[in-house]
Design a protein around this motif. Sequence first.
Motif, mmCIF file in Angstrom:
data_model
loop_
_atom_site.group_PDB
_atom_site.id
_atom_site.type_symbol
_atom_site.label_atom_id
_atom_site.label_comp_id
_atom_site.label_asym_id
_atom_site.label_seq_id
_atom_site.Cartn_x
_atom_site.Cartn_y
_atom_site.Cartn_z
ATOM 1 N N SER A 6 68.931 8.065 20.718
ATOM 2 C CA SER A 6 67.620 7.995 20.085
ATOM 3 C C SER A 6 66.681 8.975 20.780
ATOM 4 O O SER A 6 66.839 9.261 21.967
ATOM 5 C CB SER A 6 67.048 6.583 20.216
ATOM 6 O OG SER A 6 67.863 5.669 19.544
ATOM 7 N N GLU A 30 66.895 11.066 18.205
ATOM 8 C CA GLU A 30 67.566 11.990 17.284
ATOM 9 C C GLU A 30 68.438 11.260 16.276
ATOM 10 O O GLU A 30 68.704 11.782 15.184
ATOM 11 C CB GLU A 30 68.407 13.003 18.070
ATOM 12 C CG GLU A 30 67.603 13.992 18.883
ATOM 13 C CD GLU A 30 67.190 13.444 20.237
ATOM 14 O OE1 GLU A 30 66.585 14.218 20.994
ATOM 15 O OE2 GLU A 30 67.488 12.271 20.531
ATOM 16 N N ALA A 41 65.597 10.324 13.784
ATOM 17 C CA ALA A 41 64.444 11.195 13.577
ATOM 18 C C ALA A 41 64.840 12.625 13.917
ATOM 19 O O ALA A 41 65.965 12.889 14.339
ATOM 20 C CB ALA A 41 63.283 10.748 14.457
ATOM 21 N N TRP A 42 63.930 13.565 13.753
ATOM 22 C CA TRP A 42 64.250 14.969 14.024
ATOM 23 C C TRP A 42 64.360 15.217 15.530
ATOM 24 O O TRP A 42 63.886 14.462 16.337
ATOM 25 C CB TRP A 42 63.188 15.894 13.414
ATOM 26 C CG TRP A 42 61.789 15.620 13.876
ATOM 27 C CD1 TRP A 42 60.900 14.760 13.338
ATOM 28 C CD2 TRP A 42 61.134 16.200 15.002
ATOM 29 N NE1 TRP A 42 59.724 14.753 14.031
ATOM 30 C CE2 TRP A 42 59.830 15.637 15.059
ATOM 31 C CE3 TRP A 42 61.503 17.143 15.961
ATOM 32 C CZ2 TRP A 42 58.903 15.978 16.036
ATOM 33 C CZ3 TRP A 42 60.585 17.486 16.929
ATOM 34 C CH2 TRP A 42 59.296 16.913 16.984
#
Length: 330
Positions: A324, A326, A329-330
């Motif tokens: 996390s 990633e 999310a970006w």
Amino acid sequence: MKYTQLGRTGLKVSRLVLGTMNFGPQTDEPTSHGILDAALSAGLNFVDTANVYGWGENKGRTEEIVGTWFAQGGGRRDKTVLATKVYGNMAGDGATVWPNHDRLSAVNIRRAVDASLKRLQTDYIDIYQFHHIDRHTPFEEIWQAIDVLVQQGKILYAASSNFPGYKIAQANELAKAHGRVGLVSEQCLYNLAERRAEMEVIPAAQEYGLGVIPWSPLHGGLLGGVLKKESEGKRRKDGRSASALERTEVREQVKAYEDLLDKHGLEPGEVALAWLLTRPGVTGPIVGPRTQEQLDSALRALELELSEELLASLDEIFPGSGPSPEAFAW
């Protein structure tokens, strides 16, 4: 046998952990003692159990089996790093469940540790693990109870099991603020097929210096050559692997896994264990053999060297979510 430090502690433990959950329910006492002796002879010094193992009316039976093994002497207790757990209610099926007889209140921790010590026939527990988070008991109370047990010499370290990353952080931040050691290990569900621990739990454990002890390394048998056993008529018709294989995508994934390892002449269960030993932060997976043969197979995993090519192929079959943020999310 290969050894490593348990997280940031000075305690040295074997890179395989002998899980005892089958002792009692599936493996009788003499066979359990034989497995314990064989494990110790092989240098495996880390034994994991829990007060509720034995299940139902027989809760506590597994600890009793380990206790009668210690009672045989021969340095068994002195050579063993013993871990057990507290959280679940010890009342048998159908028995009256009283308040304050479960979870992590100071009163239950005190009661539970004394009962475990009696069943285990020892005067101390090396690693006392919280089997689950307790949303109703503040860590101030939990750490105060642990302080007393450490001062009394009843436990040496505290640890967690099935904790999310934020609870690991919360527990250890509070411990640090009061000059305590805090949690030293986290026992979590982690294997090739179930990699969500990589998102938050393992990064939190690494950040705070906890050893990671994966349970269910074969994911309920799914990674232990289940399709080959099915073709030979040896597969269990119930349990986690049976229900999972009803899903087409899971069956195809497992088939790709077994085909890959067959091409390399490797045993699926041994590769699943060896893969965990390559993962950052992992102290050692828990193996729960029901037989001597299963223990021998687990020990062979310690000698496996997985090539970068094979590791990459395993990642393609079981990619996981990644860390996390990633992972989402970006």
